[in-house]
Write a protein that holds these residues in place. Sequence first.
Motif, PDB file in Angstrom:
ATOM      1  N   LYS A   1      51.183  42.905  29.364  1.00 46.98           N
ATOM      2  CA  LYS A   1      51.431  42.763  30.799  1.00 46.98           C
ATOM      3  C   LYS A   1      51.164  44.077  31.518  1.00 46.98           C
ATOM      4  CE  LYS A   1      54.583  38.883  30.735  1.00 46.98           C
ATOM      5  NZ  LYS A   1      55.922  38.364  30.999  1.00 46.98           N
ATOM      6  N   GLY A   2      50.739  43.935  32.772  1.00 45.87           N
ATOM      7  CA  GLY A   2      50.411  45.111  33.571  1.00 45.87           C
ATOM      8  C   GLY A   2      48.940  45.442  33.545  1.00 45.87           C
ATOM      9  N   LYS A   3      48.178  44.761  32.714  1.00 47.97           N
ATOM     10  CA  LYS A   3      46.733  44.964  32.626  1.00 47.97           C
ATOM     11  C   LYS A   3      46.020  43.805  33.318  1.00 47.97           C
ATOM     12  CE  LYS A   3      47.400  47.117  28.064  1.00 47.97           C
ATOM     13  NZ  LYS A   3      46.824  48.459  28.158  1.00 47.97           N
ATOM     14  N   LYS A   4      44.761  44.025  33.673  1.00 47.10           N
ATOM     15  CA  LYS A   4      43.965  43.000  34.342  1.00 47.10           C
ATOM     16  C   LYS A   4      42.648  42.795  33.604  1.00 47.10           C
ATOM     17  CE  LYS A   4      45.859  43.842  38.958  1.00 47.10           C
ATOM     18  NZ  LYS A   4      45.533  44.089  40.381  1.00 47.10           N
ATOM     19  N   TYR A   5      42.036  41.632  33.856  1.00 48.35           N
ATOM     20  CA  TYR A   5      40.747  41.341  33.228  1.00 48.35           C
ATOM     21  C   TYR A   5      39.818  40.655  34.223  1.00 48.35           C
ATOM     22  CZ  TYR A   5      41.830  36.369  32.977  1.00 48.35           C
ATOM     23  OH  TYR A   5      42.109  35.070  33.317  1.00 48.35           O
ATOM     24  N   MET A   6      38.537  40.792  33.952  1.00 49.48           N
ATOM     25  CA  MET A   6      37.489  40.164  34.763  1.00 49.48           C
ATOM     26  C   MET A   6      36.508  39.469  33.834  1.00 49.48           C
ATOM     27  SD  MET A   6      34.672  42.058  37.172  1.00 49.48           S
ATOM     28  CE  MET A   6      33.167  41.198  37.669  1.00 49.48           C
ATOM     29  N   LEU A   7      36.172  38.218  34.150  1.00 46.41           N
ATOM     30  CA  LEU A   7      35.105  37.528  33.449  1.00 46.41           C
ATOM     31  C   LEU A   7      33.800  37.710  34.211  1.00 46.41           C
ATOM     32  CD1 LEU A   7      36.678  34.053  32.510  1.00 46.41           C
ATOM     33  CD2 LEU A   7      36.836  36.236  31.297  1.00 46.41           C
TER      34      LEU A   7
ATOM     35  N   TYR B   1      42.185  47.839  32.263  1.00 43.58           N
ATOM     36  CA  TYR B   1      41.378  46.701  32.683  1.00 43.58           C
ATOM     37  C   TYR B   1      40.418  46.334  31.547  1.00 43.58           C
ATOM     38  CZ  TYR B   1      42.662  48.403  37.362  1.00 43.58           C
ATOM     39  OH  TYR B   1      43.344  48.840  38.471  1.00 43.58           O
ATOM     40  N   ILE B   2      40.068  45.054  31.488  1.00 41.14           N
ATOM     41  CA  ILE B   2      39.040  44.601  30.557  1.00 41.14           C
ATOM     42  C   ILE B   2      38.007  43.800  31.343  1.00 41.14           C
ATOM     43  CG2 ILE B   2      38.528  43.125  28.561  1.00 41.14           C
ATOM     44  CD1 ILE B   2      41.376  43.734  27.553  1.00 41.14           C
TER      45      ILE B   2
ATOM     46  N   MET C   1      43.818  58.687  36.077  1.00 45.89           N
ATOM     47  CA  MET C   1      42.540  58.026  35.819  1.00 45.89           C
ATOM     48  C   MET C   1      42.780  56.725  35.058  1.00 45.89           C
ATOM     49  SD  MET C   1      39.110  59.591  34.022  1.00 45.89           S
ATOM     50  CE  MET C   1      38.870  60.754  35.345  1.00 45.89           C
ATOM     51  N   LYS C   2      42.128  55.655  35.488  1.00 44.91           N
ATOM     52  CA  LYS C   2      42.301  54.341  34.882  1.00 44.91           C
ATOM     53  C   LYS C   2      41.242  54.102  33.804  1.00 44.91           C
ATOM     54  CE  LYS C   2      45.743  52.734  37.376  1.00 44.91           C
ATOM     55  NZ  LYS C   2      47.011  52.282  36.804  1.00 44.91           N
ATOM     56  N   ASN C   3      41.605  53.280  32.830  1.00 42.34           N
ATOM     57  CA  ASN C   3      40.758  53.020  31.674  1.00 42.34           C
ATOM     58  C   ASN C   3      40.244  51.588  31.674  1.00 42.34           C
ATOM     59  OD1 ASN C   3      41.500  55.622  30.763  1.00 42.34           O
ATOM     60  ND2 ASN C   3      43.269  54.779  29.697  1.00 42.34           N
ATOM     61  N   VAL C   4      38.954  51.427  31.374  1.00 44.90           N
ATOM     62  CA  VAL C   4      38.330  50.110  31.365  1.00 44.90           C
ATOM     63  C   VAL C   4      37.615  49.881  30.039  1.00 44.90           C
ATOM     64  CG1 VAL C   4      36.759  48.512  32.540  1.00 44.90           C
ATOM     65  CG2 VAL C   4      37.953  50.285  33.856  1.00 44.90           C
ATOM     66  N   LEU C   5      37.922  48.768  29.411  1.00 46.07           N
ATOM     67  CA  LEU C   5      37.211  48.328  28.220  1.00 46.07           C
ATOM     68  C   LEU C   5      36.218  47.250  28.634  1.00 46.07           C
ATOM     69  CD1 LEU C   5      36.684  47.971  25.165  1.00 46.07           C
ATOM     70  CD2 LEU C   5      38.669  46.430  25.109  1.00 46.07           C
ATOM     71  N   ILE C   6      34.947  47.449  28.309  1.00 50.37           N
ATOM     72  CA  ILE C   6      33.915  46.448  28.567  1.00 50.37           C
ATOM     73  C   ILE C   6      33.553  45.798  27.235  1.00 50.37           C
ATOM     74  CG2 ILE C   6      31.606  45.982  29.460  1.00 50.37           C
ATOM     75  CD1 ILE C   6      31.839  48.548  31.136  1.00 50.37           C
ATOM     76  N   ILE C   7      33.753  44.500  27.150  1.00 56.30           N
ATOM     77  CA  ILE C   7      33.435  43.750  25.936  1.00 56.30           C
ATOM     78  C   ILE C   7      32.167  42.939  26.190  1.00 56.30           C
ATOM     79  CG2 ILE C   7      34.197  41.990  24.303  1.00 56.30           C
ATOM     80  CD1 ILE C   7      37.080  42.688  25.084  1.00 56.30           C
ATOM     81  N   ASN C   8      31.144  43.187  25.395  1.00 58.34           N
ATOM     82  CA  ASN C   8      29.898  42.420  25.478  1.00 58.34           C
ATOM     83  C   ASN C   8      29.952  41.325  24.420  1.00 58.34           C
ATOM     84  OD1 ASN C   8      27.320  41.386  25.554  1.00 58.34           O
ATOM     85  ND2 ASN C   8      26.296  43.368  25.534  1.00 58.34           N
ATOM     86  N   GLY C   9      30.094  40.079  24.874  1.00 56.19           N
ATOM     87  CA  GLY C   9      30.218  38.952  23.965  1.00 56.19           C
ATOM     88  C   GLY C   9      28.919  38.235  23.671  1.00 56.19           C
TER      89      GLY C   9
ATOM     90  N   GLY D   1      49.150  38.286  28.475  1.00 54.62           N
ATOM     91  CA  GLY D   1      49.864  38.907  29.589  1.00 54.62           C
ATOM     92  C   GLY D   1      48.989  39.501  30.666  1.00 54.62           C
ATOM     93  N   LEU D   2      47.654  39.420  30.524  1.00 52.45           N
ATOM     94  CA  LEU D   2      46.767  40.023  31.507  1.00 52.45           C
ATOM     95  C   LEU D   2      46.622  39.145  32.747  1.00 52.45           C
ATOM     96  CD1 LEU D   2      45.719  41.141  28.573  1.00 52.45           C
ATOM     97  CD2 LEU D   2      43.856  42.041  29.944  1.00 52.45           C
TER      98      LEU D   2
END
Length: 198
Positions: free
Chosen positions: A114-120, A63-64, A1-9, A158-159
């Motif tokens: 490194k090895g992690k990804k992010y989405m804006l 992921y973020i 199972m993959k983990n996602v952090l959602i940051i509300n800015g 590194g993302l």
Amino acid sequence: MKNVLIINGHQYYKNVAKGKLSKAFVNKAEEFLKSNNFEVKHTDIEESYKIIKECDKFDWADYIIFQSPVYWMGLPWITKKYFDQILVQGRQYKNDGTSRTDSSKKYGSAGLLKGKKYMLSLTYNCPSSEFDNKDGFFDGLTLDQTNVSTHKIFQFCGLEAMQTYSIHDVFRNDLDLNEELEKFTNILQTNFNIKKEL
């Protein structure tokens, strides 16, 4: 199972920016991810945070998703403060990659996440036609080029970037939020490699 952090800015401003739009995208992302067997954690910057706990979330996440309005062509100031604190006072995810003895090691190449990804995911008042338009306000820059400083925060650590989502003309009276949430979901499906249901 993959983990996602959602940051509300989001940063609240009475009568102008109450945060409902950012919250709608945060909620949609959480709903989508949980329904596709991702683990989700949140940070709502405006509600306060603990630096070490945020570092734990960065370590935990695969992921973020970074959800934020764009104020005056950049991040809300509390959000910039968040990154300054987490990345300077936290676990020192920054390693600039350079070497005094090896000139082939390039600046910004040795991020420790490194090895992690992010989405804006960004909210704008300006129309989308201002981007990638030599006669537009942003002088021909694309959406991602215009947000290079935000991208570089994550990339320096590194993302790897995923496709950016943005909503425009947010103060117009005919904004169709359901349509925008559908567009947002389509990008989530692409970014997280989830097949659309037929």
